[in-house]
Scaffold this motif. Sequence first.
Motif, short mmCIF file in Angstrom:
data_model
loop_
_atom_site.label_atom_id
_atom_site.label_comp_id
_atom_site.label_asym_id
_atom_site.label_seq_id
_atom_site.Cartn_x
_atom_site.Cartn_y
_atom_site.Cartn_z
N ALA A 148 0.83 -1.21 0.00
CA ALA A 148 0.00 0.00 0.00
C ALA A 148 0.86 1.25 0.00
CB ALA A 148 -0.94 -0.01 1.21
N LYS A 149 1.94 1.21 0.77
CA LYS A 149 2.83 2.38 0.82
C LYS A 149 3.52 2.61 -0.52
CE LYS A 149 3.90 2.20 5.77
NZ LYS A 149 4.98 2.06 6.77
N VAL A 150 3.95 1.52 -1.16
CA VAL A 150 4.58 1.65 -2.47
C VAL A 150 3.59 2.19 -3.50
CG1 VAL A 150 5.64 0.37 -4.37
CG2 VAL A 150 6.29 -0.14 -2.01
N LEU A 151 2.37 1.65 -3.48
CA LEU A 151 1.33 2.12 -4.41
C LEU A 151 1.02 3.59 -4.16
CD1 LEU A 151 -0.80 1.56 -6.59
CD2 LEU A 151 -2.36 0.83 -4.75
N GLY A 152 0.87 3.97 -2.90
CA GLY A 152 0.61 5.38 -2.57
C GLY A 152 1.75 6.28 -2.99
N THR A 153 2.98 5.80 -2.86
CA THR A 153 4.15 6.58 -3.28
C THR A 153 4.12 6.83 -4.78
OG1 THR A 153 5.50 5.71 -1.46
CG2 THR A 153 6.66 6.59 -3.37
N VAL A 154 3.82 5.78 -5.56
CA VAL A 154 3.76 5.91 -7.02
C VAL A 154 2.66 6.89 -7.42
CG1 VAL A 154 3.28 4.69 -9.18
CG2 VAL A 154 4.71 3.62 -7.42
N ILE A 155 1.48 6.77 -6.80
CA ILE A 155 0.36 7.66 -7.12
C ILE A 155 0.70 9.11 -6.76
CG2 ILE A 155 -2.05 8.23 -6.58
CD1 ILE A 155 -2.54 5.27 -6.12
N SER A 156 1.32 9.31 -5.59
CA SER A 156 1.69 10.67 -5.16
C SER A 156 2.69 11.30 -6.10
CB SER A 156 2.26 10.62 -3.74
OG SER A 156 1.28 10.23 -2.80
N ILE A 157 3.68 10.52 -6.53
CA ILE A 157 4.69 11.04 -7.45
C ILE A 157 4.04 11.40 -8.80
CG2 ILE A 157 6.76 10.44 -8.78
CD1 ILE A 157 7.69 8.81 -6.36
N MET A 158 3.13 10.56 -9.27
CA MET A 158 2.41 10.87 -10.52
C MET A 158 1.63 12.18 -10.38
SD MET A 158 0.97 7.08 -11.54
CE MET A 158 -0.19 7.80 -12.71
N GLY A 159 0.94 12.34 -9.24
CA GLY A 159 0.20 13.58 -9.02
C GLY A 159 1.10 14.78 -8.95
N ALA A 160 2.26 14.64 -8.29
CA ALA A 160 3.20 15.76 -8.19
C ALA A 160 3.75 16.14 -9.55
CB ALA A 160 4.34 15.39 -7.23
N VAL A 161 4.02 15.14 -10.40
CA VAL A 161 4.52 15.43 -11.76
C VAL A 161 3.47 16.18 -12.56
CG1 VAL A 161 5.21 14.36 -13.93
CG2 VAL A 161 6.14 13.50 -11.78
N ILE A 162 2.20 15.76 -12.42
CA ILE A 162 1.12 16.46 -13.14
C ILE A 162 1.01 17.91 -12.66
CG2 ILE A 162 -1.39 16.57 -13.46
CD1 ILE A 162 -1.43 13.52 -13.39
N VAL A 163 1.04 18.12 -11.35
CA VAL A 163 0.97 19.48 -10.81
C VAL A 163 2.12 20.32 -11.30
CG1 VAL A 163 1.11 20.83 -8.69
CG2 VAL A 163 -0.34 18.82 -8.77
N GLU A 164 3.30 19.71 -11.37
CA GLU A 164 4.52 20.45 -11.71
C GLU A 164 4.61 20.78 -13.20
OE1 GLU A 164 8.40 22.03 -10.59
OE2 GLU A 164 6.51 21.60 -9.58
N LEU A 165 4.20 19.84 -14.06
CA LEU A 165 4.46 19.99 -15.49
C LEU A 165 3.22 20.29 -16.32
CD1 LEU A 165 7.02 17.07 -16.00
CD2 LEU A 165 7.46 19.48 -15.48
N TYR A 166 2.03 20.03 -15.76
CA TYR A 166 0.81 20.26 -16.55
C TYR A 166 -0.15 21.15 -15.76
CZ TYR A 166 -3.68 19.45 -18.82
OH TYR A 166 -4.88 19.63 -19.42
#
Length: 379
Positions: A148-166
């Motif tokens: 669950a922690k690994v999955l949450g980490t991947v989702i959070s990083i994806m969200g941060a990339v979207i916020v940062e670049l799009y």
Amino acid sequence: MMMGMIMSGVQLMEMLPFSVMVVMEGCTIILTIWAKTAMTDYDMSPFVFVVYTHVLSSIILLLSTFVFNCRSRSATHPSLFSFGLFVRCFLLGLTGIAVSQNLAFLGLSYSSPILVCAMGLMLPTFSFLLSVILKRTNADWRSPTFQAKVLGTVISIMGAVIVELYKGPYIRPSSVLSSSSYMVLFQKAGQYLKFSSSATEHWVLGGLLLVGASISVSVWNIIQMGTMKLYPEVEVMEVVSYYSLLGTIQCVIFSLFIEKSLSAWKIKLNMDLLLIVLTACFAGLVRSHVHNWCMKLKGIHYVPKFKPFGIVFATIFGVSLSANNLHYGSVLGAVLTGVGYFTIMWGQIREDDENKDQRHLDSTNSEAKVPLLEEDVGV
């Protein structure tokens, strides 16, 4: 009737912490938007803002802690001025105040409050990654909590990339909302609570600075947990006051090298001064004590659950205040980061519950074995 009153009292006590925490998050976002306006429209230096805010906040903390709690301090408590505790508080002040706060408000001046919320939700992600790197967490891929922690980490990083670049298109208030009475009230407040007013934003730079602030806070969390384990007899608020003072001194020294102009340090008797006072009182007295009270009442995981409310408030205030930098991409990425945040939190809560059950089982087994050992000795 008596039972009804008791039930009403129980429901009130259940709703009170929830309501208080929601209000805390709302106040945090309002002060964040106000700080953004002061730095963007009225040229307030983020470094000067951090220094003045934490000087006043440290004074409030010292008074509330050492004056009102001095009687509860016993002679068996270790000295706050021991070298080991001094080094730890110095590092706590460096990571939790000097580095994180300066990076956070500088990042805010380059971006927007909703980006601050999104990057703030990355704290569990960075904390988890640091704990794995430092081998404080066992990488057990068969464990559902670790997964669950690994999955949450991947989702959070994806969200941060979207916020940062799009960013996506701007979110504009509808004509129906613009004509409503509460919108008129918000527009009157817009003089001091503009969600953003700068057309030229260094969005990526602001996001990177906020990432640095979140990493610094994650390191601060690790040091803080270690400090509490090494010095369990020391009052939490005493440690907070001590490292707040050291962190403020570090901020002053650092900011004097950055802001050498005397004009940057002059604060007029206007709304900027009120912002500094309110932020200091809120951070130094209200929020710390409210969080401490809620955690004692509802557990250590209760307060972090409300952090994603910041995205909701930032979006509402952004639309209401005719934001010109509130984007659909930002909201989408922030929401995705919030999903990752809750996923990691779920894994952490499950892991803590499992560890608690295991400790209880070990304690029960050890207690059950004691009489048998005593009987064997007797024989």
